[in-house]
Structure formats: C-alpha cells, structure tokens
Scaffold this motif. Sequence first.
Motif, mmCIF file in Angstrom:
data_model
loop_
_atom_site.group_PDB
_atom_site.id
_atom_site.type_symbol
_atom_site.label_atom_id
_atom_site.label_comp_id
_atom_site.label_asym_id
_atom_site.label_seq_id
_atom_site.Cartn_x
_atom_site.Cartn_y
_atom_site.Cartn_z
ATOM 1 N N MET A 1 -50.554 126.129 -27.153
ATOM 2 C CA MET A 1 -51.054 125.906 -25.712
ATOM 3 C C MET A 1 -49.213 125.963 -25.269
ATOM 4 S SD MET A 1 -50.974 121.713 -25.460
ATOM 5 C CE MET A 1 -49.763 120.794 -25.910
ATOM 6 N N LYS A 2 -49.377 126.102 -23.983
ATOM 7 C CA LYS A 2 -48.136 125.979 -23.228
ATOM 8 C C LYS A 2 -47.967 124.526 -22.671
ATOM 9 C CE LYS A 2 -47.768 130.436 -22.523
ATOM 10 N NZ LYS A 2 -46.714 131.521 -23.136
ATOM 11 N N ALA A 3 -46.655 124.246 -22.735
ATOM 12 C CA ALA A 3 -46.192 122.908 -22.472
ATOM 13 C C ALA A 3 -44.665 122.902 -22.003
ATOM 14 C CB ALA A 3 -46.268 122.094 -23.513
ATOM 15 N N LEU A 4 -44.509 121.765 -21.198
ATOM 16 C CA LEU A 4 -42.882 121.983 -20.797
ATOM 17 C C LEU A 4 -42.126 121.135 -21.615
ATOM 18 C CD1 LEU A 4 -41.194 122.592 -18.101
ATOM 19 C CD2 LEU A 4 -41.354 120.180 -17.551
ATOM 20 N N THR A 5 -41.002 121.679 -22.039
ATOM 21 C CA THR A 5 -40.356 120.968 -23.087
ATOM 22 C C THR A 5 -38.949 120.572 -22.556
ATOM 23 O OG1 THR A 5 -39.611 123.049 -24.158
ATOM 24 C CG2 THR A 5 -41.867 122.125 -25.084
ATOM 25 N N ILE A 32 -55.978 119.460 -19.223
ATOM 26 C CA ILE A 32 -55.248 118.833 -18.213
ATOM 27 C C ILE A 32 -55.472 119.888 -17.137
ATOM 28 C CG2 ILE A 32 -53.172 118.439 -17.264
ATOM 29 C CD1 ILE A 32 -53.956 116.575 -19.306
ATOM 30 N N THR A 33 -55.952 119.234 -15.908
ATOM 31 C CA THR A 33 -56.217 120.029 -14.775
ATOM 32 C C THR A 33 -55.021 120.049 -13.803
ATOM 33 O OG1 THR A 33 -57.636 118.321 -14.014
ATOM 34 C CG2 THR A 33 -58.773 120.143 -15.199
ATOM 35 N N SER A 34 -54.611 118.782 -13.748
ATOM 36 C CA SER A 34 -53.524 118.565 -12.564
ATOM 37 C C SER A 34 -52.377 117.629 -13.419
ATOM 38 C CB SER A 34 -53.842 118.135 -11.566
ATOM 39 O OG SER A 34 -54.377 118.695 -10.729
ATOM 40 N N VAL A 57 -42.223 117.298 -25.482
ATOM 41 C CA VAL A 57 -43.136 117.495 -24.324
ATOM 42 C C VAL A 57 -42.975 116.669 -23.368
ATOM 43 C CG1 VAL A 57 -45.532 118.056 -23.635
ATOM 44 C CG2 VAL A 57 -44.686 119.126 -25.793
ATOM 45 N N LEU A 58 -42.624 116.893 -22.147
ATOM 46 C CA LEU A 58 -42.387 115.702 -21.064
ATOM 47 C C LEU A 58 -44.043 115.580 -20.193
ATOM 48 C CD1 LEU A 58 -39.232 117.053 -19.571
ATOM 49 C CD2 LEU A 58 -39.491 115.673 -21.388
ATOM 50 N N GLY A 59 -43.755 114.545 -19.308
ATOM 51 C CA GLY A 59 -44.979 114.367 -18.474
ATOM 52 C C GLY A 59 -45.666 113.062 -18.770
ATOM 53 N N HIS A 60 -46.100 112.303 -17.916
ATOM 54 C CA HIS A 60 -46.722 111.262 -17.843
ATOM 55 C C HIS A 60 -47.631 110.885 -16.641
ATOM 56 C CE1 HIS A 60 -43.065 109.748 -15.937
ATOM 57 N NE2 HIS A 60 -43.775 109.046 -15.357
ATOM 58 N N GLU A 61 -47.853 111.941 -15.921
ATOM 59 C CA GLU A 61 -48.820 111.621 -14.719
ATOM 60 C C GLU A 61 -50.016 112.769 -14.914
ATOM 61 O OE1 GLU A 61 -46.950 111.491 -11.020
ATOM 62 O OE2 GLU A 61 -45.622 109.836 -11.446
ATOM 63 N N PRO A 62 -50.990 112.708 -15.589
ATOM 64 C CA PRO A 62 -51.689 113.797 -15.874
ATOM 65 C C PRO A 62 -53.082 113.364 -15.522
ATOM 66 C CG PRO A 62 -51.388 112.691 -18.097
ATOM 67 C CD PRO A 62 -50.718 111.946 -16.949
ATOM 68 N N MET A 63 -54.202 114.272 -15.422
ATOM 69 C CA MET A 63 -55.530 114.116 -15.450
ATOM 70 C C MET A 63 -56.304 115.428 -15.785
ATOM 71 S SD MET A 63 -57.015 114.083 -11.619
ATOM 72 C CE MET A 63 -58.501 114.120 -12.195
ATOM 73 N N GLY A 64 -57.574 115.303 -16.339
ATOM 74 C CA GLY A 64 -58.342 116.442 -16.713
ATOM 75 C C GLY A 64 -59.532 116.085 -17.073
ATOM 76 N N VAL A 65 -60.152 116.822 -18.093
ATOM 77 C CA VAL A 65 -61.479 116.705 -18.568
ATOM 78 C C VAL A 65 -61.268 116.635 -20.017
ATOM 79 C CG1 VAL A 65 -63.730 118.081 -18.834
ATOM 80 C CG2 VAL A 65 -62.414 118.105 -16.737
ATOM 81 N N VAL A 66 -62.218 115.762 -20.861
ATOM 82 C CA VAL A 66 -62.241 115.317 -22.040
ATOM 83 C C VAL A 66 -63.023 116.758 -22.952
ATOM 84 C CG1 VAL A 66 -63.248 113.859 -23.947
ATOM 85 C CG2 VAL A 66 -62.321 112.833 -21.518
ATOM 86 N N GLY A 130 -46.167 114.557 -24.107
ATOM 87 C CA GLY A 130 -46.505 114.216 -22.735
ATOM 88 C C GLY A 130 -47.384 115.143 -22.240
ATOM 89 N N GLY A 131 -47.838 114.944 -20.863
ATOM 90 C CA GLY A 131 -48.828 115.565 -20.001
ATOM 91 C C GLY A 131 -48.731 116.802 -19.271
ATOM 92 N N GLN A 132 -47.395 117.404 -19.276
ATOM 93 C CA GLN A 132 -47.242 118.499 -18.575
ATOM 94 C C GLN A 132 -47.367 119.617 -19.537
ATOM 95 O OE1 GLN A 132 -43.019 117.813 -17.058
ATOM 96 N NE2 GLN A 132 -43.850 116.296 -15.673
ATOM 97 N N ALA A 133 -48.603 119.937 -19.812
ATOM 98 C CA ALA A 133 -48.939 120.802 -20.949
ATOM 99 C C ALA A 133 -50.636 121.099 -20.549
ATOM 100 C CB ALA A 133 -48.981 120.126 -22.217
ATOM 101 N N GLU A 134 -51.122 122.070 -21.476
ATOM 102 C CA GLU A 134 -52.508 122.721 -21.249
ATOM 103 C C GLU A 134 -53.267 121.621 -21.713
ATOM 104 O OE1 GLU A 134 -52.514 127.323 -20.911
ATOM 105 O OE2 GLU A 134 -51.792 126.412 -22.898
ATOM 106 N N TYR A 135 -52.944 120.748 -22.863
ATOM 107 C CA TYR A 135 -53.842 119.788 -23.431
ATOM 108 C C TYR A 135 -53.084 118.532 -23.736
ATOM 109 C CZ TYR A 135 -57.281 123.741 -23.973
ATOM 110 O OH TYR A 135 -58.237 124.428 -23.819
ATOM 111 N N LEU A 136 -53.713 117.339 -23.939
ATOM 112 C CA LEU A 136 -53.014 116.093 -24.469
ATOM 113 C C LEU A 136 -53.909 115.429 -25.184
ATOM 114 C CD1 LEU A 136 -50.824 114.072 -23.542
ATOM 115 C CD2 LEU A 136 -52.293 112.970 -21.770
ATOM 116 N N ARG A 137 -53.054 114.816 -26.256
ATOM 117 C CA ARG A 137 -53.965 113.824 -27.078
ATOM 118 C C ARG A 137 -53.803 112.589 -26.408
ATOM 119 N NH1 ARG A 137 -52.739 110.185 -31.579
ATOM 120 N NH2 ARG A 137 -50.582 110.507 -31.163
ATOM 121 N N VAL A 138 -54.646 111.844 -26.543
ATOM 122 C CA VAL A 138 -54.695 110.412 -26.032
ATOM 123 C C VAL A 138 -55.125 109.389 -26.918
ATOM 124 C CG1 VAL A 138 -55.700 108.903 -24.089
ATOM 125 C CG2 VAL A 138 -55.235 111.332 -23.439
#
Length: 391
Positions: A1-5, A32-34, A57-66, A130-138
């Motif tokens: 996947m693509k992610a911001l590193t 992640i959708t946003s 991988v950075l980012g901590h303000e994500p939302m999306g679809v399971v 983190g969540g600046q990525a296409e997918y996130l493990r929660v």
Amino acid sequence: MKALTWQGKRDVRVEDVPDPQILEPTDAIVKITSTAICGSDLHLYEIFGPFIDPGDVLGHEPMGVVVEVGSGVTNLAVGDRVVVPFNISCGHCFMCRRGLQSQCETTQVREYGSGASLFGYTKLYGQVPGGQAEYLRVPLADYNHIKVGDDLPDDRYLFLSDIVPTAWQGVQYANVPDGGTLAVMGLGPVGQFAARVGVHLGYRVLAVEPVAERRAMAERHGVETFDLTDTVIDELRDLTEGRGADGVVDAVGMEAHGNGGIKFAQNAIGLLPDAVAQKLMDTAGLDRLAAMHASIDVVRRGGTVSLSGVYAGEADILPMKTMFDQQLNLRMGQCNVKRWIDDLLPLVEDPADPLGVMDLVTHHAPLEDAPGLYETFQKKEDGCIKVVLRP
C-alpha cells in the motif's frame, strides 16, 4: 500500500509499504477514506526526529471503512464506517473507566514512562504505524473506533479523531463560569475549534493569532480576534475590566513564536546522534513557552490555564511566584477522545453545524501531495489552516 513515511527532519515521503495484517484476534483493518495532517504532526516533522525511525508511517486523524476483523472482534463488521481515535485504549482498565483513555494502563508505553499508545507518533508513544496511508491496523478495535452513519461527508466526522475532542476537553478544563470570558492562544485547527466551542457554550471568546487568515476564519464564528502584538495582553485585560479572562486555552504549545535561543537549542539537539539526543530531550529538553507565559499573563486571579498545545520539555522554567500569587489553576494533557464522543457526535451531525466542522479544511488533496503540504502547513503558506488527504 501507499503510506506517508518519515525519513528525516523536514523529509516525509509517500512510499510503498507492506499492507497491514491482523496480528491479534482483537484487531481490525480499516481502508482509509480521509486522513488529516495535525499540528502535532509538525512536531515530528521538525523536532522529534530522535524518537522516530526512517520509514515510520505517520498520521493519527483517520477514518474509513472496515475491510477485515479479527476473530475476537464482536461489535464491528466489514463495511462499517468508522472514525479512529488517535489514542489507543482498552476501555476497561482503571484509567479508562475514569475517562482517562490517554492514560490507558493496557497500552501505556512503560519503556519511556509515557501514557497510552498513539497512532503514528514516535517511540515515546508505542511507534504504532499511523493513518496517513491507504490502510490501517486498529488494535483493540472493539473499543478504538467511533461508528458513524453513511449519509454525511467525511469532513463532518473526521475531526472526532482528535481535534474536536481535544478542543472540547481544553475548554472543559479551562473551567469558565456561565457567561464568562474565554481567551484562546493560537487559532490553528485546535484553537479554531476551542474558540467555537466557547461561543457554542455561551462564553465571550477572545483569541490571539498572528496569521490574518486564521483570525478571519474565527471571526466568522463569533470570535473576537487580536493580532499577536506587544500590547495584546493589555488590550485583553482592558476588555475584561482589568482582571483578565476567566479561563485560557493555550492551543499553541512548544513551537510558539519567540525565544530564538531555545529554537536554536531544539534544532541543535536534532543534529546529535539519536541516543544522545533522546537523553537530552528526556532530561534537559526546553520548550518555547511564549504562548504559555502569555496565557499566565492574561488569565485572571483564581482563573484556569488549560494546555491543549503539546509540550515536551523536562527543564522548562515556569514563573512559580506569579502562578502561586495569582492562585492560578493549571490543567493539561492528551485528550481522552472516547470520553467526549457522546457530547460531540450530535453536534457534528447537527444540520446547523454549530461547531463549523465544514468550515475548517483549506486543502483537500490526494495522499501523494502530503510531503509538499506538510511544508505548506508548517510555513503557514497559501492560507493553510487544515489539510485533509484522500488516500
């Protein structure tokens, strides 16, 4: 996947990284959708390099679809639309039961003496991708989600991940009496919402911000704004019968304007080998305290200063004589996101949009544009107040 590193100071890149996997039965995977860039991400971009490894991988303000759930997940299903809180907590430990999810005893990072783990935020907080990525493990997914409906756009809900509850907690901690006066230092994203929360709760809100575009945005929501000048403290006191504000939210934190010497020291530490720099930051780190000192100057005697901006210095010098003499109250800390969601979800879903969540984002962009937008956001260029990325 693509992610911001993260790759180094002021060097973030979108790269191909392995897709996240279910590692524990309590995990879920979210597409992640946003995902937003937070002001505290800029601390990683600028200062916290000694506690980050290249490729994180950075980012901590994500939302999306399971899209996948572990065998132990009971209240999430594939297809659910969720916001993911930035702090990772269990919901049932001593701290979580007391509404202190940011201090969760299940996910505390004891190696560094830190509170609950956070997404995308250094070794100090668990080094969780983190969540600046296409997918996130929660992790602990049954608790670490906010389930939302399908009808409203992402921007209605996204800021429940961090900055809306952070602002709400900051104002609650400021302990302003009914009809009282709230001062807000800084009108970045958290300051914008803190000021609007104050207006929503019926307070007079006075806010200080050097950037004209940020003042103009706040003024649209009933906030009285002031440029950062040498006389602004006197101006605010004159507007409060000479006493000062009942409560102050410092929404700036450790990278405040001013004190070039400490800025130089912060930059110098970042050039040292990581092991040396970590030790110095742990024991002798200094913050730029201009916003905090201004908050102390503008709060009335017996009032409360609430720190929502991030501070990290262990050797900061505070004006204890003044604070004691003023009988000042001081509250602070990472936001306990889940504690406030029952209060906030109806507000972000309200058609009237009382907190103005649809009037914050200045830049929507694909994930690929993130490196340039980190720089734009940090430099406060192009009217940048809030960036939302669409992976």
